[in-house]
Structure formats: structure tokens, C-alpha cells
Design a protein around this motif. Structure first.
Motif, PDB file in Angstrom:
ATOM      1  N   ASP A  92     -63.253  28.548 -31.830  1.00  0.00           N
ATOM      2  CA  ASP A  92     -63.125  29.164 -30.511  1.00  0.00           C
ATOM      3  C   ASP A  92     -61.785  29.888 -30.446  1.00  0.00           C
ATOM      4  O   ASP A  92     -60.914  29.707 -31.309  1.00  0.00           O
ATOM      5  CB  ASP A  92     -63.224  28.121 -29.409  1.00  0.00           C
ATOM      6  N   THR A 112     -58.803  31.764 -27.492  1.00  0.00           N
ATOM      7  CA  THR A 112     -58.327  32.196 -26.180  1.00  0.00           C
ATOM      8  C   THR A 112     -57.078  33.041 -26.404  1.00  0.00           C
ATOM      9  O   THR A 112     -56.528  33.087 -27.509  1.00  0.00           O
ATOM     10  CB  THR A 112     -57.982  31.011 -25.252  1.00  0.00           C
ATOM     11  N   ASP A 137     -54.658  25.211 -24.376  1.00  0.00           N
ATOM     12  CA  ASP A 137     -55.560  26.178 -23.752  1.00  0.00           C
ATOM     13  C   ASP A 137     -56.846  26.328 -24.550  1.00  0.00           C
ATOM     14  O   ASP A 137     -57.949  26.271 -23.996  1.00  0.00           O
ATOM     15  CB  ASP A 137     -54.845  27.530 -23.634  1.00  0.00           C
ATOM     16  N   HIS A 159     -60.821  24.954 -23.765  1.00  0.00           N
ATOM     17  CA  HIS A 159     -61.913  25.931 -23.692  1.00  0.00           C
ATOM     18  C   HIS A 159     -63.056  25.607 -24.649  1.00  0.00           C
ATOM     19  O   HIS A 159     -64.214  25.952 -24.386  1.00  0.00           O
ATOM     20  CB  HIS A 159     -61.354  27.324 -24.003  1.00  0.00           C
ATOM     21  N   CYS A 160     -62.754  24.946 -25.765  1.00  0.00           N
ATOM     22  CA  CYS A 160     -63.761  24.768 -26.817  1.00  0.00           C
ATOM     23  C   CYS A 160     -64.657  23.563 -26.545  1.00  0.00           C
ATOM     24  O   CYS A 160     -64.418  22.778 -25.620  1.00  0.00           O
ATOM     25  CB  CYS A 160     -63.083  24.622 -28.179  1.00  0.00           C
TER      26      CYS A 160
END
Length: 216
Positions: free
Chosen positions: A11, A13, A121, A125-126
Motif C-alpha cells: 500500500d 500514502t 500513516d 491505511h493498509c
């Protein structure tokens, strides 16, 4: 073998801090060869970046871990990333934070916050999962026992991975090793000892984690 948390897939960001771009990347890795391959690709893709700092933890006994500041002041990049991974008790994980310098220095504290924050972060998110070491169990029952056992399983919120309907009904389960004996004793009690129990190989299976478990 112990259960552990990891990431399901890679993932990414991105954040901007005082004109510097921080691209935060996470990967599932299982050995140093995979780490080296990913880092090589990142350096090729982000060849204009100022730094590509990273840390990883592998599910070994004892666990193997390593971090790199990649030219940032010692202890301001790799260690903060590693601390975030370890705080969340993740393994088989590589986190890379790529920085494109924007012309404004952040200072020691600012760098620590930026790199640790970047790791947090992307991990927020993952998709994080638990690798649960489990017994593969088949429960073979006669049709008259199926309805009652199914209802009892639903009440306990235990669900088979699959069901097979032939001469008898076969229910396939993946049960955490530490819970297998209690589960099988319960099945025997529910079926008055008529169930045929077949235990297969033990293996890791993927289990979803709660939001609270993600940030532990």
C-alpha cells in the motif's frame, strides 16, 4: 508456532511537510531477498528522491529486524519507522518512506515525527491481518445431526470454511491450535459422540483483525 500480525498487500500514502514530499510504502515480505528486490525497485523508481529510509521485521525466531536512515541524521528515520512496526507487533513487514526534499530543514525532532508519522500513516491505511496458526479439521456428521449442530455453531459464531454434502455432511474448519481441543470436545458433546473427526495438517491462515488490534 505463534500467531502474528502482518499486512495483506502493499500500500502507499503520501504527505507533504514543509514543502518536502514523503511517500510512505508498505510491503509484505518473508525474507531478506524480497526486501532487497523491493528496495532496488524503489531506488530505480524514485531515483530523484533525496532519501529512501526503511525498516523491516521478519517472522523468525528470534525475529530479524533492520533499519536504515539512508543519509538522514542517525536515528531520525529508520529507527522511528522500526519503532512503529514493533509497537504494532507486526512481522514480515517492510516500510519505506521516500523523501523529496523541499528546501526547508525539519530538524531532528521534525524528522523523527515525519518518518514515524509516515510509517503510521501507511499502516493505518493498509489492510492488516493476523496469521493464525490453525488446525485443519473435518467434522463428518449424519444428516439428522446437521441442523442442530449448525444452529449451535451459529450461536457460538463459529463458521465452517466450507460444507460438503454427500452420503454424510462434512464441515471443514480452521481452528486456532490453542482452541482445538475445547472445540472438538464441544462437537462431541453436541453430537453425542457420533461425529467423525478428521484432523489435517497445521498451517497459518489469514484472519481479519479489528481496528483496535491494528493500532496496538
Amino acid at each position: 508456532m505463534d500467531d502474528y500480525k502482518t499486512v495483506l498487500r502493499s500500500d502507499e500514502t503520501e504527505v507533504e511537510i514543509k514543502k518536502s514530499r514523503f511517500i510512505n510504502l508498505v510491503f509484505h515480505v518473508e525474507d531478506e531477498a524480497a526486501v532487497d528486490e523491493i528496495l532496488t525497485e524503489i531506488r530505480k523508481k524514485h531515483y530523484k528522491s533525496t532519501h529512501a529510509c526503511w525498516a523491516y521485521v521478519l517472522n523468525t525466531n528470534p525475529k530479524r529486524q533492520k533499519a536504515s536512515d539512508d543519509g538522514e541524521p542517525s536515528g531520525t528515520a529508520g529507527k522511528p519507522i522500526l519503532d512503529v512496526i514493533n509497537h504494532r507487533e507486526l512481522k514480515d513487514v517492510l516500510v519505506v518512506v521516500v523523501r523529496y526534499f523541499g528546501g526547508i530543514k525539519l530538524g531532528t525532532g521534525g524528522l523523527i515525527r515525519a518518518y514515524g508519522g509516515g510509517a503510521s500513516d501507511v499502516l493505518n491505511h493498509c489492510c492488516i491481518i493476523k496469521k493464525q496458526f490453525s488446525d485443519q479439521v473435518k467434522i463428518v456428521i449424519h444428516y439428522p445431526s446437521y441442523g442442530g449442530l449448525s444452529n449451535s455453531l451459529m450461536e457460538k459464531e463459529i463458521f465452517p470454511v466450507s460444507e460438503e454434502f454427500g452420503e454424510n455432511v462434512t464441515l471443514n474448519f480452521q481452528i486456532a491450535v490453542a482452541q482445538t481441543k475445547a472445540f472438538l470436545d464441544w462437537v462431541e458433546d453436541q453430537t453425542n459422540g457420533t461425529a467423525q473427526i478428521i484432523r489435517g495438517e497445521q498451517a497459518y491462515v489469514d484472519v481479519e483483525v479489528t481496528n483496535d488490534e491494528k493500532t496496538m
